[in-house]
Design a protein around this motif. Structure first.
Motif, short mmCIF file in Angstrom:
data_model
loop_
_atom_site.label_atom_id
_atom_site.label_comp_id
_atom_site.label_asym_id
_atom_site.label_seq_id
_atom_site.Cartn_x
_atom_site.Cartn_y
_atom_site.Cartn_z
N ALA A 27 0.86 -1.18 0.00
CA ALA A 27 0.00 0.00 0.00
C ALA A 27 0.89 1.23 0.00
N ILE A 28 0.40 2.31 -0.61
CA ILE A 28 1.19 3.54 -0.70
C ILE A 28 0.28 4.74 -0.46
N PHE A 29 0.68 5.63 0.45
CA PHE A 29 0.07 6.94 0.61
C PHE A 29 0.83 7.92 -0.27
N PHE A 30 0.12 8.70 -1.06
CA PHE A 30 0.76 9.70 -1.93
C PHE A 30 0.66 11.08 -1.29
N LYS A 31 1.80 11.75 -1.20
CA LYS A 31 1.85 13.10 -0.64
C LYS A 31 1.75 14.17 -1.72
N SER A 32 1.86 13.78 -2.97
CA SER A 32 1.75 14.73 -4.07
C SER A 32 1.24 13.99 -5.30
#
Length: 341
Positions: free
Chosen positions: A210-215
């Motif tokens: 899983a990946i959270f995107f900051k941009s």
């Protein structure tokens, strides 16, 4: 017994129905979709019950409230829920290059072993609740001291109490002129924001699920095949678009945006977009709490004298837990007002 119709068989409707049923009422749930669950939305890639599945709405949920904790613990014991502990990364584009770093976010995450939609359906079935799907409510009209629930197919039914759990815009449309006097519906268009969702078949990533995107255009991606406890070279990934991007492109069909989102996922994970296959696209017009959402402390809106309640995650700060708390609180207020007739 007081005659109760609950519009919407998502988590808020489920919670309201379970609590009303436990108090001795027999609520009827109606939902325009083909199956219950609302934004706890799960599909399989084929009709075979053993086919791979993916959540394309809510991906998991967390627990804060003690009452919800008790429900979750019971469902963990019953096998309706399981823990999901993915390796999570944060993605950020810096000077034209994507940087992925391990995320320290190790909170408890709950999922359904066959998808969150199945979890909702199993709870409704276990409680023996009456659920009518593919029943599209057109409007709700006061009729003396009762309510007339009118359906798109031209049929109608009466009820002493109506609980509305759809998003604010849809609830306001159902209630028509009655909505003008309800504070919770003062800004229905701003209560929830949009989210474009794309599911792709893509290579598995060895060290992250899983990946959270900051941009960028994405906000979150998750490996559903890992959630299902399966292996294989290619996995089913859900990509959720960023809120700002989704709102700016809310009128654009998700299918027209899918290539952009897939390309960004590929670039962030150092893969080739050509190695990915789009499986499903979906535009959630009402997905996240918006800037016009009511005060979350209220949890729901009720007018017990009129026999009307409004519940949903948008009234309780968002999240699956918020939907459950809102539905439970609406049921509690109704039970306290009417007791058993």
């Amino acid at each position: 017994m007081t005659d109760i119709v609950i519009i919407g068989a998502g988590v808020a409707g489920m919670a309201a129905a379970e609590h009303l049923s436990a108090a001795g009422y027999s609520p009827r749930l109606v939902d325009k979709a083909a199956r219950p669950g609302g934004r706890c939305a799960t599909r399989r890639v084929a009709a075979d019950r053993d086919a791979d599945w993916f959540d394309y709405g809510a991906q998991y949920f967390t627990v804060r409230d003690d009452g919800f904790r008790a429900l979750v613990d019971a469902d963990l014991r019953a096998g309706r829920l399981v823990h999901w502990s993915p390796a999570i990364a944060s993605a950020e584009r810096v000077a034209g290059t994507w940087l992925l770093t391990p995320s320290p976010d190790d909170r408890e995450r709950l999922i359904g072993p066959h998808g969150l939609n199945v979890w909702v359906r199993q709870r409704l079935q276990a409680a023996g609740l009456d659920v009518a799907t593919e029943r599209h409510v057109r409007r709700v009209v006061a009729e003396g001291k009762r309510w007339r629930v009118e359906y798109a197919d031209g049929t109608a039914e009466s009820a002493d109490v109506v609980v509305c759990t759809p998003p604010a815009v849809q609830t306001a449309a159902l209630l028509g002129p009655r909505a003008a006097g309800i504070d919770a519906l003062a800004h229905p268009d701003a209560a929830l924001a949009a989210c474009h969702s794309v599911v792709v078949r893509a290579p598995a990533l060895a060290e992250r699920q899983a990946i959270f995107f900051k941009s960028g255009r994405l906000s979150w991606v998750a490996d559903n095949t890992h959630k299902a406890g399966r292996g294989g070279e290619h996995h089913l990934w859900t990509l959720h678009a960023d809120a700002t991007f989704s709102e700016a492109e809310v009128e654009t069909p998700t299918a027209e945006l899918a290539d952009l989102l897939v390309s960004e996922f590929a670039a962030a994970t150092a893969q080739r977009a050509d190695d990915m296959e789009i499986v499903r696209t979906h535009r959630w017009r009402y997905a996240r709490p918006g800037g016009g959402a009511p005060d979350a402390d209220d949890l729901c809106w009720t007018d017990t004298a009129a026999g009307l309640a409004i519940a949903g995650d948008w009234l309780a700060g968002g999240r699956v837990e918020g939907a459950w708390l809102s539905g439970r609180e609406a049921a509690r207020r109704l039970i306290a007002a009417y007791a058993l007739d």
